[in-house]
Design an enzyme around this catalytic site. Structure first.
Site, PDB file in Angstrom:
ATOM      1  N   HIS A  82     -49.318  -6.071  12.737  1.00 24.27           N
ATOM      2  CA  HIS A  82     -50.731  -6.123  12.365  1.00 24.27           C
ATOM      3  C   HIS A  82     -51.382  -4.794  12.788  1.00 24.27           C
ATOM      4  O   HIS A  82     -50.956  -4.185  13.769  1.00 24.27           O
ATOM      5  CB  HIS A  82     -51.381  -7.319  13.094  1.00 24.27           C
ATOM      6  CG  HIS A  82     -52.827  -7.504  12.747  1.00 24.27           C
ATOM      7  ND1 HIS A  82     -53.826  -6.789  13.367  1.00 24.27           N
ATOM      8  CD2 HIS A  82     -53.436  -8.319  11.854  1.00 24.27           C
ATOM      9  CE1 HIS A  82     -54.991  -7.146  12.853  1.00 24.27           C
ATOM     10  NE2 HIS A  82     -54.783  -8.079  11.940  1.00 24.27           N
ATOM     11  N   PRO A  83     -52.429  -4.344  12.073  1.00 20.10           N
ATOM     12  CA  PRO A  83     -53.004  -3.013  12.367  1.00 20.10           C
ATOM     13  C   PRO A  83     -53.481  -2.778  13.802  1.00 20.10           C
ATOM     14  O   PRO A  83     -53.518  -1.620  14.237  1.00 20.10           O
ATOM     15  CB  PRO A  83     -54.176  -2.918  11.385  1.00 20.10           C
ATOM     16  CG  PRO A  83     -53.761  -3.781  10.240  1.00 20.10           C
ATOM     17  CD  PRO A  83     -52.987  -4.912  10.834  1.00 20.10           C
ATOM     18  N   VAL A  84     -53.838  -3.809  14.555  1.00 22.61           N
ATOM     19  CA  VAL A  84     -54.236  -3.542  15.948  1.00 22.61           C
ATOM     20  C   VAL A  84     -53.034  -3.371  16.875  1.00 22.61           C
ATOM     21  O   VAL A  84     -53.199  -2.946  18.014  1.00 22.61           O
ATOM     22  CB  VAL A  84     -55.161  -4.626  16.557  1.00 22.61           C
ATOM     23  CG1 VAL A  84     -56.478  -4.680  15.831  1.00 22.61           C
ATOM     24  CG2 VAL A  84     -54.489  -5.972  16.648  1.00 22.61           C
ATOM     25  N   LYS A  85     -51.836  -3.702  16.420  1.00 17.51           N
ATOM     26  CA  LYS A  85     -50.660  -3.636  17.292  1.00 17.51           C
ATOM     27  C   LYS A  85     -50.158  -2.182  17.393  1.00 17.51           C
ATOM     28  O   LYS A  85     -50.790  -1.271  16.900  1.00 17.51           O
ATOM     29  CB  LYS A  85     -49.582  -4.602  16.792  1.00 17.51           C
ATOM     30  CG  LYS A  85     -50.090  -6.054  16.609  1.00 17.51           C
ATOM     31  CD  LYS A  85     -50.443  -6.747  17.915  1.00 17.51           C
ATOM     32  CE  LYS A  85     -51.253  -8.032  17.742  1.00 17.51           C
ATOM     33  NZ  LYS A  85     -50.591  -9.146  17.102  1.00 17.51           N
ATOM     34  N   ILE A  86     -49.012  -1.987  18.019  1.00 16.89           N
ATOM     35  CA  ILE A  86     -48.570  -0.627  18.362  1.00 16.89           C
ATOM     36  C   ILE A  86     -48.220   0.200  17.119  1.00 16.89           C
ATOM     37  O   ILE A  86     -48.603   1.358  17.007  1.00 16.89           O
ATOM     38  CB  ILE A  86     -47.338  -0.701  19.300  1.00 16.89           C
ATOM     39  CG1 ILE A  86     -47.644  -1.548  20.544  1.00 16.89           C
ATOM     40  CG2 ILE A  86     -46.831   0.690  19.646  1.00 16.89           C
ATOM     41  CD1 ILE A  86     -48.521  -0.889  21.565  1.00 16.89           C
TER      42      ILE A  86
END
Ligand SMILES: *Cc1c(COP(=O)(O)O)cnc(C)c1O
Length: 389
Positions: A188-192
């Site tokens: 997901h875009p907030v992940k690393i």
């Protein structure tokens, strides 16, 4: 003051964009060569035998539970400090969920609480089939201790490593499954690293890998080695299980493969930001993240706890003041069993005191590779201002 600084966001390079455009101009938008290339690259990076790409970590957790045979009548235990998906995956399989309280320093599943709960469950013949420890904020759980406790009772382990690609434990990459059956990442875009939506399940077990590959695509195979029919016709395929459409596209995998090449740089920058926060916040009435000596975090999140013994400002006041100052703080997480859906299943406050104490004090500060020094200074000043008496 500029616009709100988010708690997390993606970093997309020109190379990422070019990689995606290449796939858009190629023959395959999905089920082409890029998904297997991305899988091989992640498996190699993490030291696992197999990697199965899917369209989310939620899907990966679901097919991981399925591959381990989780079904009605089974129990699955996870951490209360996680995104709801870690627990929901078990419910999708018709199993019952329960929660093991966290260690008050690392906020990860506590190996001692786990051992006690397993002993009680063994005595009442209510052992779980699977446990899902979660590497909160990117710091690995104490996997050797968790594995030792679980394996005494034959309990299988899925690591929810959604936060933790690029982290390590005992100097080996998270995802190598040395102390688990399966490990799951989120993109997901907030992940690393990101693929837009996407996830991956890693394992060293050939059979588990095969089952997960089947379940991500309807339970269908064309692999001659797996077909029950000898001498199959060229059009022939078999549905062998009730699978799903959880496939990742080649477009998304191209983004992931390109992002993976930036992983080490992302982690280095996150570590730098974490050290700067550690130093700058040491004089404020907050508890900064404690690190287990065996774990090297990927720093998906930087969580501080407001220390009520050292300030009269309440958790809620500090949180609201930061949001009002344009600092997009967040709280990871509301203990899952306090959600209305879980309360309706019979869960009540008091189940996991360490997780509930954390929930009363925790704030996730902005943390992402693209956070600038100036933005970080703004966050630090904002927190100091919110805590000023
Ligand atoms: C993000 C996240 C998930 C779900 O990931 P998706 O890829 O959005 O499905 C699961 N568990 C944890 C701990 C997460 O942070």
């Amino acid at each position: 003051m500029g616009s709100t600084i988010p708690y997390g966001r993606q970093t997309i390079s020109a190379a990422d964009i070019a990689a995606v455009v290449d796939v858009l101009q190629s023959d395959f938008l999905t089920q082409g060569p890029v998904v297997p290339a991305f899988e091989d690259a992640v498996a190699a990076c993490c030291g696992a035998r197999h990697a199965v790409a899917v369209n989310s970590a939620t899907s990966a957790l679901h097919i991981a539970c399925k591959a381990l045979g989780v079904g009605p009548g089974d129990r699955v235990w996870t951490s209360p400090l996680t995104f709801v998906a870690s627990a929901n995956a078990a419910l999708y399989c018709g199993a019952d969920v329960d929660f093991v309280d966290v260690d008050p320093r690392s906020y990860n599943m506590c190996p001692e609480r786990l051992a006690e709960k397993l002993e009680d469950a063994a005595a009442s013949a209510t052992l779980p089939k699977v446990i899902i420890p979660v590497h909160l904020a990117g710091q690995s759980c104490d996997m050797a201790a968790i594995h030792a406790a679980a394996s005494r009772y034959g309990v299988r382990i899925i690591e929810d490593a959604s936060h933790a690609i690029g982290g390590s434990y005992r100097d080996q990459p998270v995802g190598n499954c040395r102390f688990s059956d399966i490990a799951v990442f989120s993109f997901h875009p907030v992940k690393i690293i990101t693929t837009g939506e996407g996830g991956m399940a890693l394992t060293n077990d050939d059979t588990l890998a095969e089952l997960m590959r089947l379940d991500r695509s309807h339970g269908i195979t064309r692999d001659p080695e797996l077909l029950t029919e000898a001498d199959a016709a060229p059009w022939y395929y078999e549905q062998q299980r009730l699978g799903f459409n959880y496939r990742l596209t080649d477009v998304a995998a191209a983004l992931g493969l390109s992002q993976l090449s930036a992983l080490h740089g992302f982690i280095a920058r996150r570590r730098q930001i974490a050290s700067a926060y550690d130093a700058a916040l040491s004089t404020l009435p907050v508890t900064t993240p404690w690190q287990h000596p065996d774990a090297q975090s990927s720093w998906h999140l930087y969580v501080v706890r407001i220390d009520p013994r050292r300030t009269s400002r309440t958790h809620r006041e500090v949180f609201a003041a930061l949001r009002a100052a344009g600092i997009g703080v967040n709280l990871h997480y509301i203990p899952v069993y306090l959600q209305p859906y879980y309360r309706a299943l019979g869960f009540a406050p008091g189940l996991c005191p360490a997780a509930e104490a954390y929930y009363g004090e925790a704030i996730s500060l902005p943390m992402f590779a693209g956070l600038t020094d100036a933005q970080q200074a703004e966050v630090i000043a904002g927190l100091a201002g919110a805590l000023a008496e």
